[in-house]
Design an enzyme around this catalytic site. Structure first.
Site, PDB file in Angstrom:
ATOM      1  N   ASP A  43       0.848  -1.205   0.000  1.00  0.00           N
ATOM      2  CA  ASP A  43       0.000   0.000   0.000  1.00  0.00           C
ATOM      3  C   ASP A  43       0.879   1.249   0.000  1.00  0.00           C
ATOM      4  O   ASP A  43       0.507   2.296   0.522  1.00  0.00           O
ATOM      5  CB  ASP A  43      -0.964   0.005   1.200  1.00  0.00           C
ATOM      6  N   ASP A  84       7.561  -2.279   7.525  1.00  0.00           N
ATOM      7  CA  ASP A  84       7.679  -3.059   6.290  1.00  0.00           C
ATOM      8  C   ASP A  84       9.121  -3.456   5.986  1.00  0.00           C
ATOM      9  O   ASP A  84       9.368  -4.602   5.557  1.00  0.00           O
ATOM     10  CB  ASP A  84       7.087  -2.278   5.120  1.00  0.00           C
ATOM     11  N   ASP A 105       6.933   1.154   3.159  1.00  0.00           N
ATOM     12  CA  ASP A 105       6.838   0.195   2.047  1.00  0.00           C
ATOM     13  C   ASP A 105       7.924   0.492   1.008  1.00  0.00           C
ATOM     14  O   ASP A 105       8.550  -0.424   0.467  1.00  0.00           O
ATOM     15  CB  ASP A 105       5.491   0.301   1.332  1.00  0.00           C
TER      16      ASP A 105
HETATM   17  O1  RIB Z   1       1.154  -0.577  10.915  1.00  0.00           O
HETATM   18  C1  RIB Z   1       2.206  -0.401  10.008  1.00  0.00           C
HETATM   19  C2  RIB Z   1       1.807  -0.868   8.648  1.00  0.00           C
HETATM   20  O2  RIB Z   1       0.720  -0.081   8.173  1.00  0.00           O
HETATM   21  C3  RIB Z   1       2.922  -0.673   7.611  1.00  0.00           C
HETATM   22  O3  RIB Z   1       2.785  -1.626   6.599  1.00  0.00           O
HETATM   23  C4  RIB Z   1       2.634   0.692   7.078  1.00  0.00           C
HETATM   24  O4  RIB Z   1       3.174   0.889   5.774  1.00  0.00           O
HETATM   25  C5  RIB Z   1       1.129   0.661   7.016  1.00  0.00           C
HETATM   26  O5  RIB Z   1       0.756  -0.037   5.829  1.00  0.00           O
HETATM   27 CA    CA Z   2       2.598  -0.815   4.282  1.00  0.00          CA
END
Ligand code: RIB
Ligand code: CA
Length: 309
Positions: A9, A241, A14
């Site tokens: 996402d 991530d 990420d």
């Molecule tokens: O809670 C952290 C997660 O939520 C991570 O993957 C961040 O990128 C969001 O997607």
């Molecule tokens: Ca994420």
């Protein structure tokens, strides 16, 4: 070689995880699929495409998935990552063009074409994977493993008291993923906050690596650093991530793992909670990471950022 299929996402963390996967000498990225979460689907797709350009990997198979959770409305995290998800850096529009094949269909096809070959890494809400499971209930058995950044096995949440964001956004999807047959690893918020914390000095050091990836990583995490400092009073910020991808690439980084079932809270009070359980007569098990090697993670991340120029 480790072949990765990464569902993202694409917020700031990420993006660093994607850079780490692209830079790892023993890994190839077989596909990237995007899902709504940190930001809306179009922005997540733009961010993923832009990050892959920074990584110099624009030939990767690229698929767009679900623009909202299975049954709930989308709640984003732009307050954490910036309005664009990448630290309000407002990156150039990506030239990468996604396939017309839906991400869920692509996940099913990739897994069935090469059973046991790819490791699926989920970095966002599990909506795409739940939809793919509706098509192929044995989907996860066709991946070598599924590594999920998500959950809070210690019940210390970041979005509600008990829930971590990715699971909280789409708990119905998560419930299906944790109930599906196949090997699964959960890298929760507990691991991010114990072994993937970054100081302002470390963030600046990313920019001083002298590479495009290092400068990009420093810049896209400026908002999350400010959020943690100003909203949470923390001198550091977490990179959930990146440590999930680090564990997918080097499982030894996970130093303490317990194998339990995971039940996902669906009621309003327990929305998105991930309850570890010994009661697994109706539930497959998940390898839940409780401790990880912070130094090994940091070394892998900085090595990756130093490599990509
Ligand atoms: O809670 C952290 C997660 O939520 C991570 O993957 C961040 O990128 C969001 O997607
Ligand atoms: Ca994420």
């Amino acid at each position: 070689m480790i072949s990765l299929v990464i569902d993202t996402d694409t917020g700031s963390d990420d993006a660093i995880a994607l850079l780490m996967a692209a830079a790892h000498p023993q890994a190839t990225i077989a596909a990237v699929t995007t899902v709504a979460g940190n930001v809306g689907l179009a922005q997540a797709t733009q961010n993923a495409g832009r990050t892959l350009e920074v990584a110099g990997q624009t030939e990767i198979a690229f698929f767009v998935g679900c623009d909202r959770p299975l049954v709930r409305s989308l709640e984003t995290a732009i307050d954490v990552h910036g309005s664009d998800g990448l630290g309000d850096t407002h990156q150039p529009v990506t030239t990468m063009v996604a396939s017309s094949e839906h991400a869920a269909a692509a996940l099913v096809r990739l897994a069935s074409e090469s059973p046991g070959e790819h490791t699926l890494v989920a970095l966002g809400p599990l909506t795409n994977i739940a939809v793919a499971l509706a098509i192929d209930p044995d989907l996860l058995t066709r991946f070598r493993s599924t590594v999920i950044m998500g959950g809070a096995p210690d019940m210390v949440g970041n979005t509600s008291d008990m829930a971590e964001f990715n699971i909280w956004v789409d708990p119905e999807a998560a419930a299906r993923v944790f109930a599906a047959p196949g090997h699964r690893v959960m890298v929760g918020w507990n691991v991010a906050t114990s072994a993937a914390l970054v100081t302002p000095e470390q963030r600046q050091a990313m920019g001083e690596l002298g590479t495009a990836a290092g400068v990009f990583a420093r810049d896209v995490t400026a908002v999350v650093e400010s959020f943690c400092h100003e909203q949470l009073g923390l001198p550091v910020f977490a990179l959930p991530d990146p440590i999930a991808i680090a564990i997918a690439l080097d499982p030894k980084i996970a130093t303490r793992v317990e194998t339990r079932g995971i039940r996902v809270g669906l009621s309003n009070d327990a929305r998105g909670a991930t309850f570890p359980t010994w009661v697994t007569d109706d539930l497959p098990v998940t390898d839940i990471v409780y401790e990880a090697d912070a130094e090994a993670f940091a070394a892998q991340m900085m090595q990756a950022l130093a490599t990509l120029d």
